[in-house]
Design an enzyme around this catalytic site. Structure first.
Site: not given
Length: 431
Positions: A90, A412
């Site tokens: 991510c 995250c």
């Protein structure tokens, strides 16, 4: 060596286009090229004057494996400007920025095009292992008898497709999907379904307001080969109210879970690019920086609670720069899941948790009026490779629009990591 700030000269992103169960209108390469072309046309230098191109991408297609190089060549950098691709799930786009920062700080580069892209609607559909083994056996069969035997061994179940995206969103170490890790955080910090749905509705409400106020000025409209125009993010919904979101069924832990499609980030296609420069490049090309990357940090944590990555990554930055939790004027925390962002807020405010995991007292409660002030990935979307670059770019633009100075972008990372960047606006402030 202390962190030497690196200048942000400009940035742009594509509209984030929601995946709708079929390949979207643009490949990852097309998204990045259209975005990058518009960005470079605004600059006083030519593409071949770039030192390098660095692009984050979590799911490049087989024909664009090193999509960073593809982007550079298609933008006209020429053969001599290197281009490469990074992958940190991510945070791939943020990793590209950090890689550019390091190259500039070490003197290897002066002018870097960096960011991220993903076209998740083009994620592959795979054969099952059983089908691959059958195809291997079929390929070895030479005689008619051997082929008939192979055909008799074929089972319809072998043809069941494997969704590449879902496989990629499952952690191979702990065996949990990203949504299941969010369920763990919701349980640990007592985050209710109502809390999640209200946060998700807030994301849509703020993003809709931002669209109406033209606050997403970093967006470069796209056009496809059929003449269709895509001027803005298409996943923002007026009807995403807490009441309607409450009717959705849990996706990752049915029937008792609370994580739904409505309080999770959207599967999306999109690109985000920034131009980074050294002080020497600023002077040489007479550039006008819009901001600086002041500090950055990466952190590791238990993959089963990967959503707390922003806490582990941003806290050391706050400590190094002698900032309180609400010291930055604005925060962008990527909204992988509503529960995950809310868990970060709860962790920072939990004395026992902070003592155990951070070795310090609780930092307090992050001010919601400073957090994701124009909505986040729940409404806008989460093209995995691009999101880390998007939150840095938008945080900078949001600071300028509000005549503020310091912002923190944090994300995250699947696999149990976190990334964060402290940025400073050089436009619109009185200092």
């Amino acid at each position: 060596m202390s962190f030497q700030p690196v200048y942000i000269i400009d940035g742009a992103r594509s509209p984030f286009l929601k995946a709708r169960n079929a390949p979207g209108p643009f490949s990852a390469g097309d998204l990045a090229v259209q975005t990058g072309r518009e960005l470079l046309l605004r600059q006083p230098f030519e593409a071949p004057q770039l030192s390098e191109v660095i692009l984050g991408c979590a799911a490049p297609s087989p024909d664009e494996t090193n999509i960073g190089r593809v982007l550079g060549l298609r933008l006209g950098t020429g053969h001599k400007v290197p281009g490469w691709t990074v992958m940190r799930n991510c945070a791939s786009g943020m990793q590209a920025l950090d890689s550019g920062v390091q190259a500039i700080q070490t003197g290897r580069s002066d002018l870097v095009l960096a960011g991220g892209v993903d076209a998740l609607s083009h994620a592959p559909i795979l054969f099952s292992d059983d089908m691959v083994r059958w195809l291997a056996a079929w390929g070895k069969a030479r005689s008619l008898g051997a082929r008939l035997k192979a055909l008799r061994s074929l089972r319809l179940s072998y043809l069941k497709p494997v969704i590449g995206l879902l496989k990629g969103l499952t952690d191979p170490v702990v065996g949990l999907s990203m949504g299941q890790t969010a369920e763990i955080l919701a349980h640990e910090f007592g985050i209710s379904r109502q809390d999640m749905d209200e946060f998700a509705a807030r994301s849509h409400r703020l993003a809709l307001r931002a669209q109406q106020e033209n606050a997403f000025e970093e967006i470069v409209p796209l056009s496809d080969t059929r003449g269709n125009n895509y001027p803005q993010d298409d996943g923002v919904r007026e009807d995403s109210t807490p009441e309607k979101l409450a009717k959705l069924r849990p996706v990752f832990d049915p029937p008792w879970g609370n994580i739904t499609a409505g309080n999770s980030s959207q599967v999306t296609d999109g690109a985000a690019l920034l131009i980074l420069a050294s002080e020497a490049a600023v002077k040489e090309h007479q550039l006008k920086p819009i901001g600086r990357i002041v500090d950055a940090q990466w952190a590791g944590l238990d993959p089963a609670t990967m959503g707390l990555g922003p806490v582990f990554a941003a806290t050391p930055i706050l400590e190094r720069n002698r900032l309180a939790l609400n010291g930055p004027d604005l925060w962008e925390i990527n909204e992988a899941f509503a529960a995950q962002v809310l868990a970060c807020r709860a962790a920072w405010d939990n004395q026992e948790w902070c003592q155990k995991h951070l070795g310090r007292d609780a930092l307090g409660l992050l001010d919601m009026d400073k957090l994701n002030v124009d909505g986040g990935a729940i409404a806008i979307g989460h093209p995995v490779g691009a999101s880390g670059a998007r939150i840095v770019l938008h945080c900078l633009n949001a600071l300028r629009r509000r005549n503020l100075r310091l912002g923190m972008a944090a994300i995250c990372i699947g696999g149990g990591q976190g990334g964060a960047m402290l940025i400073e606006s050089l436009q619109g402030t009185e200092s």
